[in-house]
Design an enzyme around this catalytic site. Structure first.
Site, mmCIF file in Angstrom:
data_model
loop_
_atom_site.group_PDB
_atom_site.id
_atom_site.type_symbol
_atom_site.label_atom_id
_atom_site.label_comp_id
_atom_site.label_asym_id
_atom_site.label_seq_id
_atom_site.Cartn_x
_atom_site.Cartn_y
_atom_site.Cartn_z
ATOM 1 N N ASN A 129 0.865 -1.189 0.000
ATOM 2 C CA ASN A 129 0.000 0.000 0.000
ATOM 3 C C ASN A 129 0.898 1.235 0.000
ATOM 4 O O ASN A 129 1.565 1.513 0.987
ATOM 5 C CB ASN A 129 -0.887 -0.021 1.258
ATOM 6 C CG ASN A 129 -1.698 1.254 1.391
ATOM 7 O OD1 ASN A 129 -1.901 1.974 0.421
ATOM 8 N ND2 ASN A 129 -2.177 1.531 2.598
ATOM 9 N N LYS A 161 0.031 4.235 0.038
ATOM 10 C CA LYS A 161 -0.596 5.386 0.715
ATOM 11 C C LYS A 161 -0.497 6.636 -0.180
ATOM 12 O O LYS A 161 -0.630 6.522 -1.389
ATOM 13 C CB LYS A 161 0.048 5.618 2.084
ATOM 14 C CG LYS A 161 0.064 4.366 2.968
ATOM 15 C CD LYS A 161 0.579 4.654 4.342
ATOM 16 C CE LYS A 161 0.877 3.395 5.106
ATOM 17 N NZ LYS A 161 0.088 3.286 6.319
ATOM 18 N N HIS A 179 -9.587 1.139 4.689
ATOM 19 C CA HIS A 179 -8.293 1.149 5.369
ATOM 20 C C HIS A 179 -8.448 1.987 6.643
ATOM 21 O O HIS A 179 -9.206 2.964 6.661
ATOM 22 C CB HIS A 179 -7.233 1.765 4.444
ATOM 23 C CG HIS A 179 -5.853 1.662 5.007
ATOM 24 N ND1 HIS A 179 -5.376 2.539 5.948
ATOM 25 C CD2 HIS A 179 -4.861 0.765 4.774
ATOM 26 C CE1 HIS A 179 -4.137 2.192 6.267
ATOM 27 N NE2 HIS A 179 -3.797 1.115 5.570
ATOM 28 N N GLU A 209 -6.816 4.252 7.940
ATOM 29 C CA GLU A 209 -6.597 5.700 7.775
ATOM 30 C C GLU A 209 -7.838 6.358 7.174
ATOM 31 O O GLU A 209 -8.124 7.521 7.444
ATOM 32 C CB GLU A 209 -5.333 5.945 6.925
ATOM 33 C CG GLU A 209 -4.076 5.634 7.734
ATOM 34 C CD GLU A 209 -2.887 5.156 6.920
ATOM 35 O OE1 GLU A 209 -2.879 5.320 5.692
ATOM 36 O OE2 GLU A 209 -1.953 4.593 7.536
ATOM 37 N N GLU A 269 -5.901 -5.398 10.293
ATOM 38 C CA GLU A 269 -4.894 -4.378 10.563
ATOM 39 C C GLU A 269 -5.214 -3.677 11.879
ATOM 40 O O GLU A 269 -5.997 -2.707 11.895
ATOM 41 C CB GLU A 269 -4.871 -3.353 9.436
ATOM 42 C CG GLU A 269 -4.539 -3.944 8.090
ATOM 43 C CD GLU A 269 -3.857 -2.927 7.177
ATOM 44 O OE1 GLU A 269 -2.762 -3.226 6.705
ATOM 45 O OE2 GLU A 269 -4.408 -1.836 6.976
ATOM 46 N N GLY A 289 1.931 1.715 10.809
ATOM 47 C CA GLY A 289 2.865 2.832 10.696
ATOM 48 C C GLY A 289 3.526 3.213 12.010
ATOM 49 O O GLY A 289 4.136 4.271 12.120
ATOM 50 N N SER A 325 3.005 -2.733 10.393
ATOM 51 C CA SER A 325 4.451 -2.745 10.641
ATOM 52 C C SER A 325 5.137 -4.052 10.225
ATOM 53 O O SER A 325 6.079 -4.496 10.877
ATOM 54 C CB SER A 325 4.740 -2.421 12.110
ATOM 55 O OG SER A 325 4.290 -1.105 12.402
HETATM 56 C C1 PEP Z 1 -0.938 -0.190 5.754
HETATM 57 O O1 PEP Z 1 -0.801 0.903 5.224
HETATM 58 O O2 PEP Z 1 -1.905 -0.915 5.463
HETATM 59 C C2 PEP Z 1 0.050 -0.643 6.746
HETATM 60 C C3 PEP Z 1 -0.097 -1.821 7.296
HETATM 61 O O3 PEP Z 1 1.082 0.234 7.023
HETATM 62 P P1 PEP Z 1 2.466 -0.150 7.748
HETATM 63 O O4 PEP Z 1 2.965 -1.422 7.105
HETATM 64 O O5 PEP Z 1 3.350 1.020 7.476
HETATM 65 O O6 PEP Z 1 2.187 -0.360 9.196
#
Ligand code: PEP
Length: 271
Positions: free
Chosen positions: A9, A11, A95, A97, A186, A192, A232
């Site tokens: 992703n 972003k 997602h 975010e 998630e 992040g 992460s």
């Molecule tokens: C994501 O954007 O779905 C995500 C899991 O981000 P990160 O791997 O940076 O935690």
């Protein structure tokens, strides 16, 4: 057998130039690789999709968000029709975010799932609890609600489509991939932040999600839907997640921004 699925992703990162270079570079690396690879996808900012799409070879290309209406006065949004016009695989839905900063709800997520799946596009539906919900012990209830409240928005036709694809997949034992629907677990506190969930925590939640999916659909369908872990994941910890039998892949944000790092993670799935 559910083939592992590794999805990056991006972003709100990259420029047209860096996106195109990355996409070509990754696919060349995959073509030249002698390793058995998982299915691989990239979720790109919408503005690059049209340029990236003709370069698509082995990598599935997703939007990061989509509107549920086919067209209309919804300034700033993109529709499933637009994705179809660019030959895109599908979209991420809800997602964290989007839930956190753009008021995405289980209701809007459900309408987006319905719009994508009814157009034969694929959806990766993101669910997961906040830190407070994890610490209160309420996280399973939250995730169950995220799943049930969203899928209640889906028509019977869409549910039939998911079930039929699952049956085809199971009966042929051939990987008909990607299936129309994947789920990404998630935990919000792990995205992040560098604070990944333990494999045991992710394993347990994935098992729980599959149980809820079997209540929404049926056992056979639930068994065919891939559940990815996100939060992460990076090259140094990816093997632990990807080798767990309940974790069917990973959704990767930060560590997918560099094609070398992302390619490294893709190659770890068969270890
Ligand atoms: C994501 O954007 O779905 C995500 C899991 O981000 P990160 O791997 O940076 O935690």
């Amino acid at each position: 057998m559910r083939k592992k699925y590794v999805v990056g992703n991006w972003k709100m990162f990259k420029t047209s130039e860096t996106a195109l270079n990355y996409f070509s570079d990754l696919q060349n690396k995959l073509r030249d690789s002698t390793t058995v690879l998982p299915d691989i996808g990239i979720c790109s900012p919408a503005v690059f999709l049209q340029e990236l799409s003709p370069l698509k070879r082995s990598v599935h290309l997703y939007a990061q968000n989509v509107h549920w209406e086919p067209e209309g006065a919804f300034t700033g949004e993109i529709s499933t029709q637009m994705l179809l016009g660019c030959n895109i695989t599908g979209s991420l839905v809800a997602h964290s975010e989007r839930r956190q900063y753009f008021n995405e709800t289980n209701l809007s997520a459900g309408k987006k799932l319905n719009a994508l799946l009814s157009q034969n596009l694929q959806a990766i539906y993101c669910v997961g609890e906040s830190l407070q919900e994890r610490e209160s012990g309420e996280f399973n209830n939250i995730i169950e609600t995220q799943l049930k409240d969203a899928f209640i928005q889906c028509s019977q036709e869409v549910k039939n489509h998911i079930q039929t694809s699952a049956k085809e997949h199971n009966s042929t034992q051939i990987s008909v991939h990607p299936q129309p629907l994947s789920i990404a677990y998630e935990p919000v506190w792990a995205i992040g932040t560098g604070k990944a969930a333990t494999v045991k925590d992710a394993h347990d939640v994935h098992q729980f999600i599959r149980k809820v999916l079997s209540e929404i659909f049926d056992h056979e369908t639930a068994n065919s839907i891939r559940i990815l872990y996100g939060g992460s994941v990076k090259a140094s910890n990816a093997v632990e997640y990807l080798s767990d039998d309940k974790i069917d892949g990973a959704l990767i944000g930060g560590a997918s921004l560099n094609p070398d790092d992302f390619f490294k993670i893709c190659c770890l799935t068969n270890l």
